[in-house]
Design a protein around this motif. Sequence first.
Motif, short mmCIF file in Angstrom:
data_model
loop_
_atom_site.label_atom_id
_atom_site.label_comp_id
_atom_site.label_asym_id
_atom_site.label_seq_id
_atom_site.Cartn_x
_atom_site.Cartn_y
_atom_site.Cartn_z
N LEU A 150 0.27 6.65 -6.51
CA LEU A 150 1.31 7.41 -7.31
C LEU A 150 2.47 6.78 -7.60
CD1 LEU A 150 1.89 10.03 -9.31
CD2 LEU A 150 2.76 11.16 -7.31
N ASP A 151 3.23 6.15 -6.57
CA ASP A 151 4.32 5.63 -6.63
C ASP A 151 4.44 4.15 -7.47
OD1 ASP A 151 5.61 7.41 -5.10
OD2 ASP A 151 5.59 6.23 -3.13
N LEU A 152 3.25 3.41 -7.19
CA LEU A 152 2.64 2.31 -7.88
C LEU A 152 2.81 2.45 -9.23
CD1 LEU A 152 0.13 0.44 -5.51
CD2 LEU A 152 2.46 -0.29 -5.96
N SER A 153 2.05 3.46 -9.80
CA SER A 153 1.82 3.64 -11.25
C SER A 153 3.12 4.04 -11.88
CB SER A 153 0.74 5.10 -11.20
OG SER A 153 1.51 6.28 -11.01
N PRO A 189 -0.31 -0.70 -16.88
CA PRO A 189 -1.25 -0.86 -15.87
C PRO A 189 -1.61 -2.44 -15.79
CG PRO A 189 -2.13 0.16 -17.65
CD PRO A 189 -1.00 0.28 -17.85
N GLY A 190 -1.56 -3.14 -16.74
CA GLY A 190 -1.71 -4.62 -16.83
C GLY A 190 -0.92 -5.32 -15.55
N VAL A 191 0.23 -4.74 -15.52
CA VAL A 191 1.41 -5.57 -14.54
C VAL A 191 0.70 -5.27 -13.07
CG1 VAL A 191 3.34 -5.72 -13.69
CG2 VAL A 191 3.06 -5.48 -16.00
N LEU A 192 0.43 -4.04 -12.92
CA LEU A 192 -0.48 -3.51 -11.42
C LEU A 192 -1.55 -4.52 -11.40
CD1 LEU A 192 -0.30 -2.37 -8.88
CD2 LEU A 192 -1.12 -0.33 -10.05
N TYR A 193 -2.46 -4.69 -12.36
CA TYR A 193 -3.67 -5.30 -12.44
C TYR A 193 -3.43 -6.72 -11.97
CZ TYR A 193 -8.28 -6.95 -13.71
OH TYR A 193 -9.54 -7.60 -13.88
N ALA A 233 -10.72 -1.09 -6.41
CA ALA A 233 -9.13 -0.41 -6.51
C ALA A 233 -8.85 -0.08 -8.12
CB ALA A 233 -8.31 -1.17 -6.05
N ARG A 234 -9.04 -0.93 -8.86
CA ARG A 234 -8.55 -0.73 -10.26
C ARG A 234 -9.39 0.57 -10.95
NH1 ARG A 234 -11.51 -4.95 -13.99
NH2 ARG A 234 -13.05 -3.45 -13.77
#
Length: 578
Positions: free
Chosen positions: A477-480, A486-490, A423-424
């Motif tokens: 897209l919404d998540l980005s 990106p580290g927070v989403l990771y 996913a990453r």
Amino acid sequence: MSHEPLHPATRSREGFLGQLFAGKLRWDLVRAFPEQDPEERRQGDAAIAEVEQFLREHVDPDAIERTGRIPPELREALRSRGYYKLQVERELGGRGLSMLNTFRVIEAVMSVCLPVGYTLAIHSGLGAGAIIEAVQDGPLKDYVRGRVADGVISGWADTEPIGASVRRASTTAVPTEDGTAYVLNGEKVFIGNGSIADLLNVTATLQEDGREQISLFFVETSSPGFHVRAEHGLMGLRGLPIAALSFDNVRVPKERMLAMSQEHWRNTPLLEPLSALGRMYIIVAASLALSKKCLHWSRDFLHRRLAQGRRLGDFDEIQRQVSATAAEVFAMESVARWSLTGVTADTLPLRWFEQVAAKNIASLTCARITDRTMSLLAAEGYETAESKAARGAAPIPLERTLRDARAFRVAGGVDFLVDHKAAREGLFSLYYPSAAHAAELESPPAPLPVEEPLSPRNREHLQHTAREVHRLAKRSLDLSRRYADPGVLYARQRTLILMNQLCNELFTMSVTLAHASSLAKPHADALADVYCTAARYRMEDLWRQLDADAEPDFAGVSERWLSGDTLDFLLSDVLIRR
């Protein structure tokens, strides 16, 4: 061949699954589902017929299970007949098989004796000969080609006591004062073929000229200082030569290091796709082999059993379970064929996303099938093969199959970690720092053309898949946008894992429908319908988890258990040996 300086995730954007990550179900890419070239298929059929005869004459899977070892004379027989050179070019004395035919032969061997098939898969997928395409022309390539021609058995020594896929290997390589060699020191664990290999690909942290990178070294196991510390005793796969190794001042000539421009071998344009291909041989072929055996055993069992004066196969629930297994085998075969048919070293990076996804798709599907088969066979499923033989029943080794299949979710990367990484790569490579296709996702997807060979139900499955692909991309897209860093989403591991599981389901549905459409047979259409219906139920649950507004305090419960004794009441009445 060209060595394009792109990470495989970048090249994979052009492929079907890369486009799916971007929100496009490129039906035009899979509609003409790839068929194996007739001459290539004939070569594969001949190789399988030959290996079947060999296995019948030389391999006793029950003896290997009892002793936990593959006899040395069997390894030599495999070597002398060229089974350790399945995809090696004929010029070097190899079989010259395609990637798909190599996969097929390994699957056939695994269906008879899984540990024997594993030694071939590890060597073919991760050994020195497997990565020869990544070696630049010159002395090193000549050396590797020469050793491959000699018939060496090989493997990949990467995992260390601190874990796999680490940023910095604790095994180190230090140049000698005269600059002619490197000295390796460290340990490796869980190394397939580690105790029988003549030559190993060894990863180590190279410290040179003030720079540090993880590089690859070709190490002869006859080298002074190389030791097999122990062979691992696993829950299953008895007989697989998997070992812990140590390197104590092992001297490796300088020309036997694979030069790389990246700081980690996983970032090189071809080595990472080659490692994904290795998982196709090691995990996907094994999952298919065991799943097909379970399907066969299910039919055999139902043919000889009655309940309430009726054939067991006449009952509704039994029919549902058998159909589910048959459909899942068809789906796994579809994923494998799409990921390998017609693929060459040049086009391999384009299939990287697919081959990474295939590992989890196959291993998790195999887990469902083996568990379902055990329930179907009831007490006979839980009984050992030896016990069945003692009472005169068919000695189906289902207990070994269930035990061995569990290893597939661990080998080649633990399943949830593979989901997280995939996913990453898919999300971050397409949606950060910004999504070039963001405007396209604001409009709903156009309906796909009507696919006449598919039934009305499967046509609806196909349209639903296209809508879900768009929905998944819109969520990405919404998540980005929500997580600009990106580290927070990771760090939101569960979110990425769920996203990749959805992607895997959509990918599998797509190629399964494409395969059924290309076959244009009612039986294939019915299999695709059964699979897609179940997949949609699984996806509904994944979406519910992804959309949850509030969750339990997972972190708090974990912290209380790990850091104190407030939850020790959970161990009441259990005697813990101190």
